[in-house]
Scaffold this motif. Structure first.
Motif, mmCIF file in Angstrom:
data_model
loop_
_atom_site.group_PDB
_atom_site.id
_atom_site.type_symbol
_atom_site.label_atom_id
_atom_site.label_comp_id
_atom_site.label_asym_id
_atom_site.label_seq_id
_atom_site.Cartn_x
_atom_site.Cartn_y
_atom_site.Cartn_z
ATOM 1 N N LEU A 18 1.023 -1.272 0.131
ATOM 2 C CA LEU A 18 0.100 0.123 -0.064
ATOM 3 C C LEU A 18 0.801 1.389 0.132
ATOM 4 O O LEU A 18 0.453 2.165 -0.892
ATOM 5 C CB LEU A 18 -0.946 -0.064 1.254
ATOM 6 N N ILE A 19 1.820 1.321 0.772
ATOM 7 C CA ILE A 19 2.868 2.562 0.932
ATOM 8 C C ILE A 19 3.496 2.672 -0.471
ATOM 9 O O ILE A 19 3.536 3.663 -0.936
ATOM 10 C CB ILE A 19 3.859 2.211 2.139
ATOM 11 N N ALA A 20 3.885 1.483 -0.949
ATOM 12 C CA ALA A 20 4.681 1.686 -2.300
ATOM 13 C C ALA A 20 3.647 2.208 -3.472
ATOM 14 O O ALA A 20 4.004 3.240 -4.116
ATOM 15 C CB ALA A 20 4.977 0.242 -2.668
ATOM 16 N N GLN A 21 2.269 1.742 -3.323
ATOM 17 C CA GLN A 21 1.523 2.320 -4.365
ATOM 18 C C GLN A 21 1.017 3.761 -4.108
ATOM 19 O O GLN A 21 0.549 4.382 -5.142
ATOM 20 C CB GLN A 21 0.152 1.363 -4.267
ATOM 21 N N LEU A 22 1.219 4.230 -2.740
ATOM 22 C CA LEU A 22 0.771 5.661 -2.574
ATOM 23 C C LEU A 22 1.835 6.311 -3.017
ATOM 24 O O LEU A 22 1.598 7.646 -3.260
ATOM 25 C CB LEU A 22 0.310 5.674 -1.132
ATOM 26 N N GLY A 23 3.094 5.837 -3.088
ATOM 27 C CA GLY A 23 4.271 6.523 -3.717
ATOM 28 C C GLY A 23 5.111 7.678 -2.441
ATOM 29 O O GLY A 23 5.649 8.331 -2.960
ATOM 30 N N ALA A 24 4.536 7.011 -1.252
ATOM 31 C CA ALA A 24 5.405 7.923 -0.098
ATOM 32 C C ALA A 24 5.254 7.199 1.044
ATOM 33 O O ALA A 24 3.978 6.609 1.431
ATOM 34 C CB ALA A 24 4.935 9.483 -0.145
ATOM 35 N N ASP A 25 6.103 7.329 2.170
ATOM 36 C CA ASP A 25 6.103 6.674 3.406
ATOM 37 C C ASP A 25 6.111 7.848 4.147
ATOM 38 O O ASP A 25 7.280 8.086 5.112
ATOM 39 C CB ASP A 25 7.149 5.617 3.633
ATOM 40 N N PRO A 26 5.422 8.880 4.482
ATOM 41 C CA PRO A 26 5.589 10.258 5.134
ATOM 42 C C PRO A 26 5.510 9.977 6.833
ATOM 43 O O PRO A 26 4.876 9.056 7.333
ATOM 44 C CB PRO A 26 4.418 10.963 4.882
ATOM 45 N N ALA A 27 6.129 10.835 7.377
ATOM 46 C CA ALA A 27 6.100 10.957 9.013
ATOM 47 C C ALA A 27 5.049 11.673 9.374
ATOM 48 O O ALA A 27 4.465 12.791 8.564
ATOM 49 C CB ALA A 27 7.574 11.404 9.535
ATOM 50 N N PRO A 28 4.640 11.785 10.628
ATOM 51 C CA PRO A 28 3.655 12.824 11.345
ATOM 52 C C PRO A 28 3.848 14.261 10.959
ATOM 53 O O PRO A 28 5.107 14.655 11.139
ATOM 54 C CB PRO A 28 3.510 12.420 12.662
ATOM 55 N N GLY A 29 2.981 15.011 10.734
ATOM 56 C CA GLY A 29 3.096 16.617 10.335
ATOM 57 C C GLY A 29 3.759 16.805 9.124
ATOM 58 O O GLY A 29 3.830 17.876 8.779
ATOM 59 N N GLU A 30 4.201 15.751 8.381
ATOM 60 C CA GLU A 30 4.852 16.214 6.945
ATOM 61 C C GLU A 30 3.734 16.498 6.058
ATOM 62 O O GLU A 30 2.599 15.861 5.990
ATOM 63 C CB GLU A 30 5.410 14.913 6.388
ATOM 64 N N ARG A 31 4.062 17.461 5.252
ATOM 65 C CA ARG A 31 3.256 17.821 4.066
ATOM 66 C C ARG A 31 3.466 16.705 2.691
ATOM 67 O O ARG A 31 4.764 16.519 2.542
ATOM 68 C CB ARG A 31 3.292 19.339 3.546
ATOM 69 N N VAL A 32 2.453 16.158 2.233
ATOM 70 C CA VAL A 32 2.756 14.905 1.151
ATOM 71 C C VAL A 32 1.715 15.299 0.030
ATOM 72 O O VAL A 32 0.837 15.690 0.139
ATOM 73 C CB VAL A 32 2.402 13.710 2.007
ATOM 74 N N ARG A 33 2.205 14.702 -1.091
ATOM 75 C CA ARG A 33 1.468 14.384 -2.200
ATOM 76 C C ARG A 33 1.545 13.030 -2.549
ATOM 77 O O ARG A 33 2.557 12.368 -2.979
ATOM 78 C CB ARG A 33 1.994 15.164 -3.422
ATOM 79 N N LEU A 34 0.196 12.161 -2.635
ATOM 80 C CA LEU A 34 0.261 10.836 -2.574
ATOM 81 C C LEU A 34 -0.265 10.573 -4.260
ATOM 82 O O LEU A 34 -1.434 11.359 -4.423
ATOM 83 C CB LEU A 34 -0.562 10.054 -1.837
ATOM 84 N N THR A 35 0.349 9.570 -4.899
ATOM 85 C CA THR A 35 -0.142 9.146 -6.407
ATOM 86 C C THR A 35 -0.690 8.042 -6.544
ATOM 87 O O THR A 35 0.178 7.143 -7.400
ATOM 88 C CB THR A 35 1.188 9.706 -7.274
ATOM 89 N N PRO A 36 -1.766 7.428 -5.926
ATOM 90 C CA PRO A 36 -2.097 6.138 -6.174
ATOM 91 C C PRO A 36 -2.556 5.928 -7.410
ATOM 92 O O PRO A 36 -3.162 6.717 -8.224
ATOM 93 C CB PRO A 36 -3.515 5.913 -5.358
ATOM 94 N N GLU A 37 -1.980 4.911 -8.278
ATOM 95 C CA GLU A 37 -2.227 4.929 -9.583
ATOM 96 C C GLU A 37 -3.669 4.664 -10.146
ATOM 97 O O GLU A 37 -4.581 3.858 -9.539
ATOM 98 C CB GLU A 37 -1.478 3.480 -10.242
#
Length: 244
Positions: free
Chosen positions: A158-177
Motif C-alpha cells: 500500500l505504501i509503495a502504491q501511494l508513492g510515499a511513506d511520510p512522517a507525522p506532520g509532514e506535507r505530502v502528495r500521494l499518487t495512487p495509480e
C-alpha cells in the motif's frame, strides 16, 4: 463472575454537548467521523466497505446524555455493546466517553488492541472535524480488501502504491495509480495506519492483521462527491493490492 471484557476511551472536544450528541446519536452524525451509517426498521447499519456491514439496535437512550447500542448474539443477548456518554464542561468544551463491552473469539487481547487503535483513529476524526470542518455535511467513501497475506506485506504494498511513506506532520502528495492525487498533511501515523488531512477532509488507510484486511475510509466535507464510482475505483485498487 462477569466474563465480559470492555475498553474505555475519553476525549475532550471543542464543541457543545448538543453538537457532540448529534454526532453520536444520528446516522448522519456517526458518518461524519466513523463510517457510513443508515437506519431503518429500528436497526442501525454501519458500512465498513467491501460488503462488510454490521447492524445493531438502540438498547438504552437518554437524550442529550447517553446512548447504548448493541449487536445481537446467538442467545438473543447483546454480543457487543457501545455506550456513549456526553458531558458538557465549563468553557464550552464537551467530554465524550466511550465504553465498548464484549469481544469476539479467543484472542481477546489482540481484539482489545485492535479495537482500541481503531477507536483512537475515529475519535481523532471527530476532534479534527470540530476543529477544521464544523457543521459541514459529509460524503463518505469506504473500501475494504480481504487477504491471506501478512499485514506487513500488504501494508508495504500500500505504501509503495501511494508513492510515499511520510512522517507525522509532514506535507505530502500521494499518487495512487488510476486514482486522484492526495495532497495534505499527515495527521495520523502508526505502524499500519496513515491519515491525511486535506483541504476538504480526511483520507485514512489501515491494515488489520487480526481480521486479514486492509481498508480506506475517506471523508469529504461540504463538497459534492460522486460516491459510487469513486468507491468502486478504490475497492478495485485495494483488491489488486491484496491479490497474491
Amino acid at each position: 463472575m462477569d466474563e465480559r471484557r470492555y475498553l474505555a476511551k475519553e476525549i475532550e472536544l471543542s464543541a457543545s454537548p448538543e453538537q457532540v450528541w448529534q454526532a453520536i446519536s444520528t446516522p448522519e452524525g456517526m458518518s461524519i467521523w466513523f463510517v457510513p451509517h443508515e437506519s431503518a426498521d429500528g436497526e442501525i447499519e454501519a458500512d465498513f466497505g467491501g460488503g462488510n456491514t454490521q447492524a445493531g439496535q438502540v438498547l438504552e437512550w437518554e437524550p442529550g446524555r447517553r446512548a447504548l447500542y448493541g449487536t445481537p448474539g446467538p442467545d438473543g443477548e447483546p454480543a457487543m455493546t457501545f455506550e456513549f456518554l456526553v458531558e458538557g464542561k465549563e468553557g464550552g468544551t464537551t467530554i465524550l466517553r466511550l465504553v465498548q463491552s464484549g469481544f469476539f473469539g479467543d484472542d481477546w487481547e489482540a481484539e482489545y488492541d485492535g479495537f482500541g487503535k481503531g477507536w483512537d483513529m475515529f475519535l481523532h476524526n471527530l476532534a479534527e472535524y470540530f476543529r477544521h470542518f464544523p457543521g459541514l455535511p459529509v460524503a463518505n467513501v469506504v473500501a475494504t480488501g480481504f487477504t491471506t497475506l501478512p499485514g506487513e506485506t500488504v501494508w508495504a504494498r500500500l505504501i509503495a502504491q501511494l508513492g510515499a511513506d511520510p512522517a507525522p506532520g509532514e506535507r505530502v502528495r500521494l499518487t495512487p495509480e488510476g486514482l486522484e492525487t492526495i495532497e495534505g498533511v499527515v495527521d495520523q501515523r502508526d505502524r499500519m495506519l496513515l491519515g491525511i488531512r486535506t483541504e476538504h477532509g480526511f483520507y485514512r488507510f489501515m491494515a488489520d492483521d487480526l481480521h486479514h484486511m486492509v481498508s480506506t475510509v475517506q471523508y469529504f466535507y461540504g463538497v459534492t462527491v460522486d460516491r459510487a464510482p469513486r468507491t468502486a475505483r478504490w475497492q478495485s485498487w485495494l483488491d489488486r493490492l491484496t491479490g497474491e
